[in-house]
Design a protein around this motif. Sequence first.
Motif, mmCIF file in Angstrom:
data_model
loop_
_atom_site.group_PDB
_atom_site.id
_atom_site.type_symbol
_atom_site.label_atom_id
_atom_site.label_comp_id
_atom_site.label_asym_id
_atom_site.label_seq_id
_atom_site.Cartn_x
_atom_site.Cartn_y
_atom_site.Cartn_z
ATOM 1 N N GLU A 218 0.815 -1.214 0.000
ATOM 2 C CA GLU A 218 0.000 0.000 0.000
ATOM 3 C C GLU A 218 0.855 1.274 0.000
ATOM 4 O OE1 GLU A 218 -2.595 -0.402 3.350
ATOM 5 O OE2 GLU A 218 -4.137 -1.426 2.171
ATOM 6 N N ALA A 219 2.078 1.171 0.453
ATOM 7 C CA ALA A 219 2.971 2.333 0.448
ATOM 8 C C ALA A 219 3.230 2.832 -0.970
ATOM 9 C CB ALA A 219 4.294 1.992 1.133
ATOM 10 N N MET A 220 3.004 1.963 -1.963
ATOM 11 C CA MET A 220 3.260 2.320 -3.350
ATOM 12 C C MET A 220 2.008 2.801 -4.075
ATOM 13 S SD MET A 220 6.460 1.810 -3.330
ATOM 14 C CE MET A 220 6.960 1.975 -5.043
ATOM 15 N N TYR A 221 0.886 2.926 -3.387
ATOM 16 C CA TYR A 221 -0.345 3.388 -4.026
ATOM 17 C C TYR A 221 -0.194 4.763 -4.690
ATOM 18 C CZ TYR A 221 -3.448 -0.335 -2.273
ATOM 19 O OH TYR A 221 -4.086 -1.533 -2.033
ATOM 20 N N PRO A 222 0.443 5.733 -4.046
ATOM 21 C CA PRO A 222 0.563 7.044 -4.713
ATOM 22 C C PRO A 222 1.302 6.966 -6.043
ATOM 23 C CG PRO A 222 1.038 7.243 -2.379
ATOM 24 C CD PRO A 222 0.971 5.779 -2.665
ATOM 25 N N ILE A 223 2.354 6.152 -6.107
ATOM 26 C CA ILE A 223 3.081 5.990 -7.370
ATOM 27 C C ILE A 223 2.259 5.138 -8.338
ATOM 28 C CG2 ILE A 223 5.164 5.012 -8.426
ATOM 29 C CD1 ILE A 223 6.707 5.902 -5.992
ATOM 30 N N ALA A 224 1.530 4.173 -7.802
ATOM 31 C CA ALA A 224 0.646 3.381 -8.669
ATOM 32 C C ALA A 224 -0.316 4.286 -9.420
ATOM 33 C CB ALA A 224 -0.125 2.365 -7.822
ATOM 34 N N GLU A 225 -0.826 5.306 -8.745
ATOM 35 C CA GLU A 225 -1.797 6.205 -9.376
ATOM 36 C C GLU A 225 -1.243 6.889 -10.613
ATOM 37 O OE1 GLU A 225 -5.362 7.964 -7.102
ATOM 38 O OE2 GLU A 225 -3.556 8.666 -6.075
ATOM 39 N N ILE A 226 0.006 7.328 -10.562
ATOM 40 C CA ILE A 226 0.542 8.050 -11.721
ATOM 41 C C ILE A 226 0.711 7.113 -12.915
ATOM 42 C CG2 ILE A 226 1.682 9.746 -10.214
ATOM 43 C CD1 ILE A 226 4.384 8.523 -11.012
ATOM 44 N N PHE A 227 0.949 5.839 -12.663
ATOM 45 C CA PHE A 227 1.029 4.869 -13.757
ATOM 46 C C PHE A 227 -0.360 4.490 -14.264
ATOM 47 C CE2 PHE A 227 5.361 4.354 -12.243
ATOM 48 C CZ PHE A 227 6.061 4.155 -13.425
ATOM 49 N N LEU A 228 -1.300 4.361 -13.369
ATOM 50 C CA LEU A 228 -2.675 4.063 -13.786
ATOM 51 C C LEU A 228 -3.231 5.182 -14.659
ATOM 52 C CD1 LEU A 228 -3.965 2.629 -10.389
ATOM 53 C CD2 LEU A 228 -3.720 1.338 -12.526
ATOM 54 N N GLU A 229 -2.880 6.416 -14.314
ATOM 55 C CA GLU A 229 -3.334 7.560 -15.108
ATOM 56 C C GLU A 229 -2.692 7.590 -16.492
ATOM 57 O OE1 GLU A 229 -2.335 10.729 -12.514
ATOM 58 O OE2 GLU A 229 -4.038 10.390 -11.173
ATOM 59 N N GLN A 230 -1.563 6.877 -16.645
ATOM 60 C CA GLN A 230 -0.910 6.756 -17.948
ATOM 61 C C GLN A 230 -1.252 5.427 -18.628
ATOM 62 O OE1 GLN A 230 1.009 9.042 -19.553
ATOM 63 N NE2 GLN A 230 0.659 10.548 -17.908
ATOM 64 N N ASP A 231 -2.340 4.821 -18.162
ATOM 65 C CA ASP A 231 -2.888 3.600 -18.778
ATOM 66 C C ASP A 231 -1.978 2.380 -18.663
ATOM 67 O OD1 ASP A 231 -5.233 4.935 -19.590
ATOM 68 O OD2 ASP A 231 -4.196 5.736 -21.354
ATOM 69 N N PHE A 232 -1.185 2.336 -17.607
ATOM 70 C CA PHE A 232 -0.433 1.128 -17.286
ATOM 71 C C PHE A 232 -1.287 0.200 -16.421
ATOM 72 C CE2 PHE A 232 3.247 3.455 -18.622
ATOM 73 C CZ PHE A 232 4.301 2.554 -18.767
ATOM 74 N N ASN A 233 -1.080 -1.095 -16.553
ATOM 75 C CA ASN A 233 -1.465 -2.002 -15.494
ATOM 76 C C ASN A 233 -0.427 -1.869 -14.379
ATOM 77 O OD1 ASN A 233 -3.555 -2.930 -17.072
ATOM 78 N ND2 ASN A 233 -2.554 -4.855 -17.634
ATOM 79 N N VAL A 234 -0.856 -2.077 -13.152
ATOM 80 C CA VAL A 234 0.065 -1.958 -12.018
ATOM 81 C C VAL A 234 0.018 -3.236 -11.193
ATOM 82 C CG1 VAL A 234 0.585 -0.732 -9.873
ATOM 83 C CG2 VAL A 234 -0.123 0.552 -11.909
ATOM 84 N N VAL A 235 1.205 -3.747 -10.873
ATOM 85 C CA VAL A 235 1.314 -4.933 -10.032
ATOM 86 C C VAL A 235 2.087 -4.559 -8.768
ATOM 87 C CG1 VAL A 235 2.225 -7.280 -9.843
ATOM 88 C CG2 VAL A 235 1.224 -6.490 -12.000
ATOM 89 N N LEU A 236 1.456 -4.814 -7.625
ATOM 90 C CA LEU A 236 2.098 -4.574 -6.339
ATOM 91 C C LEU A 236 2.165 -5.889 -5.574
ATOM 92 C CD1 LEU A 236 -0.552 -2.249 -6.554
ATOM 93 C CD2 LEU A 236 1.281 -1.031 -5.369
ATOM 94 N N TYR A 237 3.099 -5.994 -4.657
ATOM 95 C CA TYR A 237 3.161 -7.195 -3.820
ATOM 96 C C TYR A 237 3.856 -6.859 -2.511
ATOM 97 C CZ TYR A 237 8.105 -7.779 -5.233
ATOM 98 O OH TYR A 237 9.446 -7.597 -5.446
ATOM 99 N N ASP A 238 3.623 -7.693 -1.509
ATOM 100 C CA ASP A 238 4.286 -7.538 -0.222
ATOM 101 C C ASP A 238 5.609 -8.286 -0.254
ATOM 102 O OD1 ASP A 238 2.230 -6.031 0.875
ATOM 103 O OD2 ASP A 238 1.158 -7.790 1.616
ATOM 104 N N ALA A 239 6.691 -7.568 0.051
ATOM 105 C CA ALA A 239 8.021 -8.181 0.067
ATOM 106 C C ALA A 239 8.170 -9.112 1.261
ATOM 107 C CB ALA A 239 9.086 -7.090 0.098
ATOM 108 N N ARG A 240 9.225 -9.859 1.272
ATOM 109 C CA ARG A 240 9.471 -10.862 2.318
ATOM 110 C C ARG A 240 9.308 -10.286 3.724
ATOM 111 N NH1 ARG A 240 12.492 -15.434 1.093
ATOM 112 N NH2 ARG A 240 13.401 -15.310 3.185
ATOM 113 N N ALA A 241 8.492 -10.964 4.527
ATOM 114 C CA ALA A 241 8.267 -10.625 5.946
ATOM 115 C C ALA A 241 7.543 -9.297 6.140
ATOM 116 C CB ALA A 241 9.586 -10.618 6.728
ATOM 117 N N HIS A 242 6.981 -8.747 5.077
ATOM 118 C CA HIS A 242 6.214 -7.512 5.151
ATOM 119 C C HIS A 242 4.756 -7.795 4.776
ATOM 120 C CE1 HIS A 242 10.293 -5.946 4.782
ATOM 121 N NE2 HIS A 242 9.860 -4.766 5.192
ATOM 122 N N GLY A 243 3.843 -7.049 5.392
ATOM 123 C CA GLY A 243 2.443 -7.210 5.047
ATOM 124 C C GLY A 243 1.997 -8.650 5.203
ATOM 125 N N ASN A 244 1.405 -9.208 4.135
ATOM 126 C CA ASN A 244 0.889 -10.580 4.175
ATOM 127 C C ASN A 244 1.851 -11.614 3.600
ATOM 128 O OD1 ASN A 244 -1.741 -10.035 5.336
ATOM 129 N ND2 ASN A 244 -2.253 -9.032 3.402
#
Length: 317
Positions: A105-131
Motif C-alpha cells: 500500500e505504500a506504493m499506491y501514490p506511485i501506482a496512481e501516476i502509472f494508472l493515469e498513464q494507462d499502465f497495469n500496475v502490479v504490487l506485492y508484499d516483500a518478504r516478511a512484510h504485510g501478508n
Amino acid sequence: MKKRLIKISANTFMIIVTLIVIIGFLLAFIPARMTKAHTNKIVEMYMNDMNYDLTEFNRKWKDKIYKEELLADDGHSIPVYYIVDDKNYNNKTIVLVHWHESNHEAMYPIAEIFLEQDFNVVLYDARAHGNNTAKTVSFGYYEKEDLESVITYVNSKMTDKNIIGALGQSMGGATVGYYSGSDHAAKYLDFAIIDSGFTSMDAEIAWQIDSFFIPMPTNLLVKLGNISNNQIYGYTYEDVNILDAVKNNNIPTLIIHSKLDEKCPYYMAEQLFKVIPHNNKQLITFNNSKHLYAFWDEKEKYEDGIFTFIKNNKNKK
C-alpha cells in the motif's frame, strides 16, 4: 589500589567488548525481523504524514484489483495485487516494489501516476512484510527471487508481448537493481527504475552506524554484524552487493535520488549509475528532498522524468 584499578579496567573492557558484540548481533537480527502489524502501522503513519487517503484509492480502484497468492521456491507465500482494467493483461505493466518496514500500500501514490498513464500496475508484499509469509528480510538478497517470481507471473498473464517495467524505492530500489543484472531480467524486463536505493548491505550498514549520534567503531561493528548475519541467515553482507549486480545490467535503467537523502546517501546513486555498462541509463537528481520525499516534494519533475525516460527507451532493450 593498583590491583583494584586493574580489575576495574578489565571489567570495563569486558563490558565494552560485550556491548559491541551485542550491537553487532542486533545489527543483523533487528532489521531482518518484521511483522504484519508493524509494517501496516508504518504505512498508516506514512500516509497520514503525506496526507494521502488510502480509502479513496481503494474506493476508486477496488473493482480492478485482483489478488493472487504466488508460492515462492522456498515455500513462503507472495501476495500479489494486480490492478488491471477490463482484465486486459496484455497492456503495458509496471511492477512496484515497496521500501523496508512498509507493504504494497505504500506504493499506491506511485501506482496512481502509472494508472493515469494507462499502465497495469502490479504490487506485492516483500518478504516478511504485510501478508508475505517469509520470516525474515534480506535487503535484496532473497527479495530479488520474489521479484523474479512476480515478473514471471506477469509475463504468464500476457498472451501478447508488451512492456514490463519495475520500479522500487529504497530497499525495493535495491531489489530492482539486484534483479536487473540477472539473465531473467534481461529476458523479461524492459526497463528498471531505482528510486533511493543503496549499493550494498555493508555500505548501508556502515553509513547507518556513522550516522549515530555518538562515535562508534564502524568497521568492527560491520564485521561482527556480518558474522552474526551469516550464522543466523546463511549469507553475508558482502553477498548483498547491488553494485556488482548492475554491472551485468543490459536494460534501460533510471536512477532517482536526492542529494539530501539521509538514509541512502547520494554517492550510492552515482556509483550505481557509473557501473551500469551501457548508455541507456539516466540519473535524475533532486536537491532538496529527504529519503523518499522527492515524489511528494516535486511530483511533476518526478512524474515527467519517469515517463519521458520510458518513452525514450521503450524500444532500446
